[in-house]
Design an enzyme around this catalytic site. Structure first.
Site, PDB file in Angstrom:
ATOM      1  N   TRP A 217       0.834  -1.208   0.000  1.00 22.76           N
ATOM      2  CA  TRP A 217       0.000   0.000   0.000  1.00 22.76           C
ATOM      3  C   TRP A 217       0.866   1.255   0.000  1.00 22.76           C
ATOM      4  O   TRP A 217       0.524   2.257  -0.650  1.00 22.76           O
ATOM      5  CB  TRP A 217      -0.909   0.027   1.232  1.00 22.76           C
TER       6      TRP A 217
ATOM      7  N   TRP B  76     -18.687  21.680   1.556  1.00 25.03           N
ATOM      8  CA  TRP B  76     -18.231  21.279   2.876  1.00 25.03           C
ATOM      9  C   TRP B  76     -18.604  22.333   3.911  1.00 25.03           C
ATOM     10  O   TRP B  76     -18.879  23.488   3.578  1.00 25.03           O
ATOM     11  CB  TRP B  76     -16.705  21.085   2.876  1.00 25.03           C
TER      12      TRP B  76
END
Length: 596
Positions: free
Chosen positions: A391, A420
């Site tokens: 990852w 947001w």
């Protein structure tokens, strides 16, 4: 504590300044002209909230510019650097060896298995000239990249260890603080000229600023008679090495991981250990006595810890490559066999706790993978940990191929138009671990105390900020970087993209973590919660996950524990509506979707 931010208010539209560079003026124009993707009011809120540090960077780039990167109409910074290296290869190869060879340490603070350092040592030994190492402190770079004081302190403690190790070989470690980040390249090359060095080695970093800096360094180096070698070292597989059948970069982890495994299996040389540097000639110590005698630098004022905090973190996180190797050995011998089944349980103490060493470069990722493969014994648990190592590579590949994620844009830039919230009070409660959700509060308090948080908690707390509070995920991304001792831009950005559903993840935006269910699943006995939220000590059973709704309200209220700042069911529905609206997809079906 959360960073101080301006109170949100209405202001006039941002316009390019006459003194700005043409590039900044163009980006400012793009920013204002991108009205089809985002309202000016929302953009101004982001500016006021400090999403982009305007003292260092231009306004948010347009979606059209992101698309031009995706369509290969704009060269990526890594492509620019690789082109410069190719075009100058012959000239650099013809550069004669000078009176010394220099290695520039950055995020590779180790002697062992360090490719650029190994190559620099071999070059120096080929003519029996000294190897000189350097490390530059740039307060402006620390601030521009949101490097935490904890991380800076760890680096400086590591330098003490590294300096001692190099000194035993007669290798000097030069350190300097350069206040103006723009003159770092010139300073490095000036020191090469002062020492008579005609070869400079460093390992590649994949963030945009660093890639552009190294491209400039290579060009300017040749003008000054210094051949600069920039080496892949931070990752197991270099960005660009893995491509789909159509010749494109993978944007989904699973197929990328299969290609990564295949690459490593077919090219075992990518895991070969680089030789440690050889001792310097005897005369090097006398020649560079001033460097050996110089005091190591302290943290700049903008990144300085209190003595108490520094002592606390030094106890938790001993520095240096010897500690890194010891931790890796202990993990592979004692914990890795249980890793797959216990990695998501924060109270289990089952993780390797090596992220700080990967981030600072006191441990090479390929060394960890090499030893893990050598100790697999066919156990699936080892494969689980190896996938976690992968990852780290994956997110650096993403960063190199989609550089706009390093410019405050989400990988899914079409999500730019989501509206947001910018509520200072809610943000402060999240930062302090006072949301009324015990698992969220425990995670944030662990971060504030240790400079580190268990990965499951990083996902839970990030999802809560983005989905339950609907606060701009980039506020949380910044807070993590400013507090994590293991802060790594690529991994942190990738994690926040996952949690906010704006990153390289095939799951849809309607995956919303239920913090209470997450708490019951991964901390069923409340062990982790009680450790970090002392107000809940003595609360038994399922009440630990939701004390006010499960009969422990009077007890915890008397201890000062807050009620929930938002009701999850309401917050989830609001988030789905807001995401749908931002994507222009009409009204959300709040009854459906993933809810875990």
């Amino acid at each position: 504590m959360p960073p101080k931010r301006k109170v949100l208010r209405a202001t006039s539209p941002i316009r390019p300044l006459a003194s700005d560079s043409p590039r900044k003026r163009q980006r400012a124009i793009e920013h204002e002209g991108d009205t089809n993707r985002k309202s000016k009011g929302q953009s101004l809120q982001e500016e006021e909230a400090g999403i982009i540090q305007r003292e260092f960077y231009p306004p948010e780039m347009s979606n059209e510019r992101c698309e031009r990167y995706n369509n290969n109409e704009l060269p990526r910074p890594i492509e620019v650097l690789e082109k410069v290296l190719r075009e100058t290869r012959a000239q650099r190869d013809q550069t004669p060896i000078g009176d010394a060879v220099v290695h520039w340490f950055k995020r590779d603070l180790r002697q062992s298995d360090n490719r650029a350092l190994s190559q620099a040592s071999a070059k120096a030994r080929s003519k029996n000239v000294p190897l000189i190492c350097m490390f530059i402190i740039s307060p402006q770079d620390y601030q521009a990249h949101l490097t935490s004081p904890a991380r800076v302190d760890f680096e400086l403690r590591t330098l003490e260890v590294l300096r001692g190790d190099l000194g035993e070989k007669g290798i000097p470690l030069y350190t300097a603080t350069i206040e103006d980040r723009k003159v770092v390249v010139g300073h490095v090359l000036d020191k090469c000229r002062e020492w008579g060095a005609k070869h400079l080695y460093c390992n590649m970093e994949y963030e945009v600023d660093e890639l552009r800096r190294e491209a400039r360094l290579v060009r300017l180096g040749l003008e000054k008679g210094v051949a600069v070698e920039v080496v892949h070292d931070d990752v197991v597989v270099p960005p660009g090495a893995l491509k789909t059948g159509a010749g494109k970069q993978y944007s989904v982890y699973s197929p990328w991981f299969r290609a990564w495994e295949k690459y490593v299996h077919e090219r075992p040389h990518c895991l070969e250990e680089a030789a440690t540097p050889l001792p310097n000639p005897d005369y090097a110590r006398e020649r560079f006595q001033n460097i050996f005698d110089a005091a190591l630098l302290s943290a700049p004022p903008n990144k300085r810890l209190s003595d108490e905090k520094r002592k606390h973190l030094a106890h938790l996180w001993p520095a240096g490559e010897h500690e890194a190797q010891s931790r890796l050995t202990r993990f592979l011998e004692e914990k890795v066999h249980k890793y797959r089944e216990s990695r998501s349980v924060p109270a289990a103490n089952s993780t390797a706790m090596l992220s700080v060493h990967f981030s600072a470069g006191t441990l090479a990722a390929r060394r960890a993978l090499r030893l893990a493969l050598a100790n697999t014994s066919g156990q699936a648990s080892h494969g689980g940990w190896i996938a976690e190592l992968a990852w780290r590579d994956f997110y650096k590949h993403v960063l190199a191929h989609w550089p706009y994620v390093c410019m405050s844009k989400p990988f899914k830039y079409e999500y730019t138009d989501i509206k947001w919230e910018y509520d200072d009070d809610l943000f402060r409660k999240w930062c302090e671990g006072r949301t009324g959700y015990p698992i969220v509060d425990a995670g944030m308090r662990q971060l504030n105390s240790m400079g580190w948080m268990h990965n499951r908690l990083r996902m839970i707390t990030a999802s809560f900020l983005a989905k339950d509070l609907l606060l701009d995920w980039r506020l949380g991304e910044r807070y993590f970087m400013e507090h994590l001792i293991d802060g790594d831009f690529a991994s942190n950005n990738g994690g926040w993209g996952f949690s906010a559903s704006t990153g390289v993840d095939p799951q849809p935006y309607f995956r919303v973590f239920n913090p209470t269910l997450q708490s019951e699943k991964f901390d069923p006995e409340g062990t982790y919660i009680r450790k970090w939220v002392p107000e809940l000590e003595g609360v038994e059973g399922k009440a630990i996950h939701d004390p006010y709704a499960r009969g422990a309200g009077k007890v915890v209220e008397g201890r000062g524990y807050p009620r929930m700042v938002v009701e999850h069911k309401f917050a989830r529905g609001r988030a789905l509506e807001r995401y749908k609206g931002g994507l222009g997809r009409g009204t959300a079906n709040v009854g459906g979707g993933v809810h875990n």
